[in-house]
Design a protein around this motif. Structure first.
Motif, PDB file in Angstrom:
ATOM      1  N   HIS A 142       0.835  -1.204   0.000  1.00 53.96           N
ATOM      2  CA  HIS A 142       0.000   0.000   0.000  1.00 53.96           C
ATOM      3  C   HIS A 142       0.867   1.250   0.000  1.00 53.96           C
ATOM      4  O   HIS A 142       0.615   2.198  -0.773  1.00 53.96           O
ATOM      5  CB  HIS A 142      -0.916  -0.007   1.221  1.00 53.96           C
ATOM      6  N   ASP A 148       0.903   4.078  -2.915  1.00 54.96           N
ATOM      7  CA  ASP A 148       0.321   5.326  -2.425  1.00 54.96           C
ATOM      8  C   ASP A 148       1.301   6.491  -2.555  1.00 54.96           C
ATOM      9  O   ASP A 148       0.895   7.650  -2.504  1.00 54.96           O
ATOM     10  CB  ASP A 148      -0.106   5.156  -0.964  1.00 54.96           C
ATOM     11  N   GLN A 170      -9.490  -2.655  -2.037  1.00 55.84           N
ATOM     12  CA  GLN A 170      -8.414  -3.077  -2.919  1.00 55.84           C
ATOM     13  C   GLN A 170      -8.993  -3.528  -4.251  1.00 55.84           C
ATOM     14  O   GLN A 170     -10.189  -3.790  -4.368  1.00 55.84           O
ATOM     15  CB  GLN A 170      -7.592  -4.209  -2.301  1.00 55.84           C
ATOM     16  N   ILE A 199      -3.827  -2.115  -3.251  1.00 60.10           N
ATOM     17  CA  ILE A 199      -4.517  -1.905  -1.978  1.00 60.10           C
ATOM     18  C   ILE A 199      -4.665  -0.404  -1.769  1.00 60.10           C
ATOM     19  O   ILE A 199      -3.685   0.311  -1.548  1.00 60.10           O
ATOM     20  CB  ILE A 199      -3.730  -2.563  -0.832  1.00 60.10           C
ATOM     21  N   TYR A 200      -5.914   0.079  -1.851  1.00 56.45           N
ATOM     22  CA  TYR A 200      -6.179   1.508  -1.717  1.00 56.45           C
ATOM     23  C   TYR A 200      -6.105   1.963  -0.263  1.00 56.45           C
ATOM     24  O   TYR A 200      -5.798   3.119   0.025  1.00 56.45           O
ATOM     25  CB  TYR A 200      -7.566   1.851  -2.273  1.00 56.45           C
TER      26      TYR A 200
END
Length: 760
Positions: A111, A115, A659, A664-665
């Motif tokens: 993540h 990100d 996700q 994976i948000y």
């Protein structure tokens, strides 16, 4: 230990029941958070209103088709997350890589890596400094070309393709690889619906679904087996909601209770949003055991055959479509003998469902004239995935539910063009007719030997038989099972090239030469020598339509995927007489070439410009069976999967609501009541109690191979007895690389034999 009398008596951090429907205000709040975190408070959100519109871009998420009459709000929560994730204002530029060494980044979570933001420059890993450093595009292409030319055999290269690649990029990519001399095409479909691509052609002559979106408006019953639309294809909820409102029974078979199959509040319907009202979706919800689907399907066919015999005995015409079976199929007697020889005792034990429950499913099926059967990776990602897909086809064929309006089979694909890239040539087992047309169009001699799918590619990399990897999107090392073996395989390479919008873990598994090439996203304007370009994609119902990005690119140095493929091909194949620059200057030329190689794309450039695009030929939709004998085939298999033993626990991997595949948000899974964490195992409370465990205990999950997922928290959840669930890709460590369906090559992510042990 806690009080075992009340399995939910312990407060577990980050875990609490979620009582809301799928969609609703929760979805709108999540979209607002995604916009704020990725695009900033003053974000230009016009991109969301262009998504899935005739003059806009196709959602970079799932492959659910667009309705004929698109609205100004034709996107879902997870589609919005995909767009904001791509259109983020965050950047990973040369300064970022100067601050962070590769060793440091390897310690970041998946993540955190994505990100960090969008890539802006081509990169090369410098072992002297342990940093990724920017390099010019010409140097990047030259290094890729030199690495490929240094191979002793073209089959030492693996050309991976993600389902986010457009038809145009995928076609050029397969042309590049075949001109280079290999059919090694590990593809993301190898990990999801390859059981469909392999199993359905043997049954009905085509490896695709047979329904269109219009068929859902005419269906008398819809069965949803082994999929979770609320998270993985949320726009399907609107289609299911419309069917439920007109009284169509929706029968669900799934090990876990999933909110996206229970009830739905549409953010596009003010009446629902402003009242407590939500639409009840499932009219019956059957929690089949993990791995018990084949037994359940055999039970449905057994109940149907018994009811058919009873109806005939009573003077009726029976429940089977005998004229259809006689004219269009073969193999019914072998299937009948197999079903009659399978006992109800075995069916009940292996499926985890009662005989009454299975017979009730069969009654709904037998009473409906037009039935659609939808399924996802809960069916395909098993060692017996191909056989189970063929059981689904058997069930539909018994009542003629393929090739008529309102009926058919509906495999739910993942990435937006995972079906399309296969259609335009990303396959390790190409047909001779296609290769002959490719040779004639481009003056090459494409290789004829079958190449590697994903598992075979990783095995070849692990064993030293493959020395180079080119990845057109994706995060293959993380997506594959057995990370210990997969990661080592990547580190064993001479050349590793990743074409990406964002940096990920696969980039950090350093080969002797590691190159990262940043590309435009689906949302962004693509300018080539011939002016602004657009691409095309194929959805899960074989509709091909245009996708036009309009946002300003994240960085001026970004190139499109077709341009990057062309740049690599020029460097690697200087003596091949293909004018790559000419093709990339105007994507109409690529589409003309696709049409020349694949006749189904006749008048491609004309038809794809029509509103909504066009549908490719699906023979089975018209009861044309492209099998060797021109018939649809009933196929027989013994029951595989769950044994039904009380001591058996089978674990399935699942995606969280935050996700999409390996992306994976965030760390929330709203519909399952999990916030801020992913280190959980979902289990039935009675299975925990039988092992001296309770909700909130910490456990090690130990696979039969000895592989271990340590220190996870068990969560009592609405899941079938004998079944466990954990998040993908973290639980991939429990799956050996050699544990896969021998027919399709799909890894067995969803039926992992395990035990639970208290963490020391």
């Amino acid at each position: 230990m806690t009080d075992k009398a009340d399995p939910l008596s312990r407060d577990v951090p980050g875990v609490e029941p979620y009582d809301g429907p799928a969609g609703g205000w929760g979805a709108l709040r999540a979209v607002a958070v995604a916009i704020r975190e990725q695009m900033g408070a003053s974000a230009d959100t016009r991109a969301l209103l262009q998504m899935n519109q005739p003059d806009g871009f196709d959602c970079p998420g799932c492959a659910w088709p667009d309705p004929r009459h698109t609205s100004s709000f034709e996107f879902c929560e997870n589609g919005a997350k995909a767009v904001t994730w791509e259109a983020t204002v965050k950047r990973v530029d040369p300064d970022f890589f100067a601050r962070h060494s590769a060793t440091e980044l390897l310690g970041w979570t998946d993540h955190q890596l994505e990100d960090a933001g969008r890539l802006t420059h081509p990169l090369r890993y410098d072992p002297a400094t342990d940093h990724f450093v920017p390099i010019p595009w010409d140097e990047a292409f030259a290094r890729v070309g030199a690495g490929l030319q240094a191979l002793e055999d073209p089959n030492q290269a693996e050309f991976y393709c993600s389902g986010r690649a457009s038809n145009e990029a995928a076609f050029l990519y397969q042309l590049f690889a075949r001109a280079f001399g290999t059919n090694n095409f590990p593809d993301c479909s190898n990990m999801c619906h390859e059981a469909t691509s392999v199993g359905l052609p043997q049954s009905i002559g085509v490896g695709k679904g047979t329904v269109t979106l219009d068929d859902f408006e005419q269906a008398d019953a819809i069965f949803c087996i082994g999929h979770n639309p609320g998270t993985n294809h949320p726009r399907m909820l609107t289609t299911l909601s419309n069917a439920a409102r007109r009284g169509v029974p929706i029968i669900v078979a799934n090990p876990m209770k999933e909110r996206g199959l229970e009830r739905f509040k549409s953010p596009q319907h003010p009446t629902e949003m402003l009242t407590p009202y939500s639409t009840q979706l499932a009219s019956a919800y059957h929690q089949v055991r993990v791995g018990g689907d084949m037994a359940m399907l055999k039970g449905m066919m057994k109940a149907l055959l018994e009811a058919d015999a009873a109806d005939l005995a009573a003077g009726g015409s029976g429940l089977l479509d005998r004229p259809f079976i006689a004219e269009h199929t073969t193999g019914i007697e072998a299937l009948r003998a197999d079903i009659e020889g399978t006992s109800w005792e075995e069916i009940v034990r292996r499926s985890g469902l009662t005989r009454d429950a299975i017979e009730s499913m069969a009654r709904v099926y037998g009473q409906a004239d037009r039935v659609i059967l939808c399924y996802g990776m809960g069916i395909t990602q098993h060692e017996h995935g191909t056989a189970t897909v063929q059981m689904l086809a058997n069930l539909l064929l018994l009542r003629g539910n393929i090739g008529k309006p309102g009926a058919g089979i509906c495999p739910l694909r993942g990435h937006s063009n995972v079906q399309g890239d296969r259609t335009v040539g990303i396959t390790e087992v190409p047909g001779e007719a296609m290769l002959a047309r490719l040779d004639a169009r481009f003056g090459i001699t494409a290789p004829r030997a079958h190449g590697h799918a994903a598992v075979e590619a990783l095995q070849a990399m692990r064993d030293g038989r493959a020395r180079a990897f080119i990845g057109l999107g994706g995060n293959l090392a993380v997506a594959m099972p057995d990370p210990e073996a997969s990661f080592a395989a990547f580190r064993n390479l001479d050349l590793s090239v990743s074409i990406l919008t964002k940096f990920n873990r696969t980039c950090l598994l350093l080969a002797k030469e590691t190159i990262v090439l940043p590309c435009l996203g689906r949302t962004e304007l693509d300018e080539q020598a011939g002016g602004p370009q657009w691409v095309s994609v194929e959805d899960s119902m074989s509709m091909v339509h245009a996708s036009r990005g309009k946002l300003k690119p994240a960085a001026p140095d970004l190139k499109s995927e077709p341009a990057i493929v062309a740049g690599m091909a020029k460097a690697a194949l200087p003596h091949v007489a293909i004018d790559w620059d000419w093709l990339v200057a105007d994507y109409d030329r690529i589409r003309d070439a696709i049409e020349a190689v694949f006749p189904d794309f006749r008048d491609f450039n004309v038809r794809v410009r029509q509103k909504g695009g066009f549908r490719l030929t699906v023979g089975a939709s018209d009861r044309v069976w492209n099998t060797p004998d021109g018939k649809a085939h009933f196929l027989v298999h013994p029951i595989s999967g769950a044994s039904g033993a009380e001591s058996e626990l089978l674990l399935t991997t699942v995606r969280s609501h935050d996700q999409y595949n390996t992306t994976i948000y965030g760390l929330n899974d709203r519909y399952r009541g999990v916030t801020g964490r992913r280190d959980v195992i979902f289990a039935h409370a009675e299975d925990l109690a039988a092992r001296g465990l309770a909700h909130g205990d910490r456990v090690d999950v130990v696979a039969a191979s000895g592989r271990r997922l340590a220190g996870y928290t068990v969560v009592a959840h609405a899941i079938a007895r004998g079944s466990l669930a954990a998040y993908y890709p973290e639980a991939n460590c429990l799956v050996p690389l050699d544990d896969y369906d021998r027919e399709s090559g799909t890894p067995a992510y969803k039926s992992i034999p395990v035990t639970l042990r208290p963490t020391a």
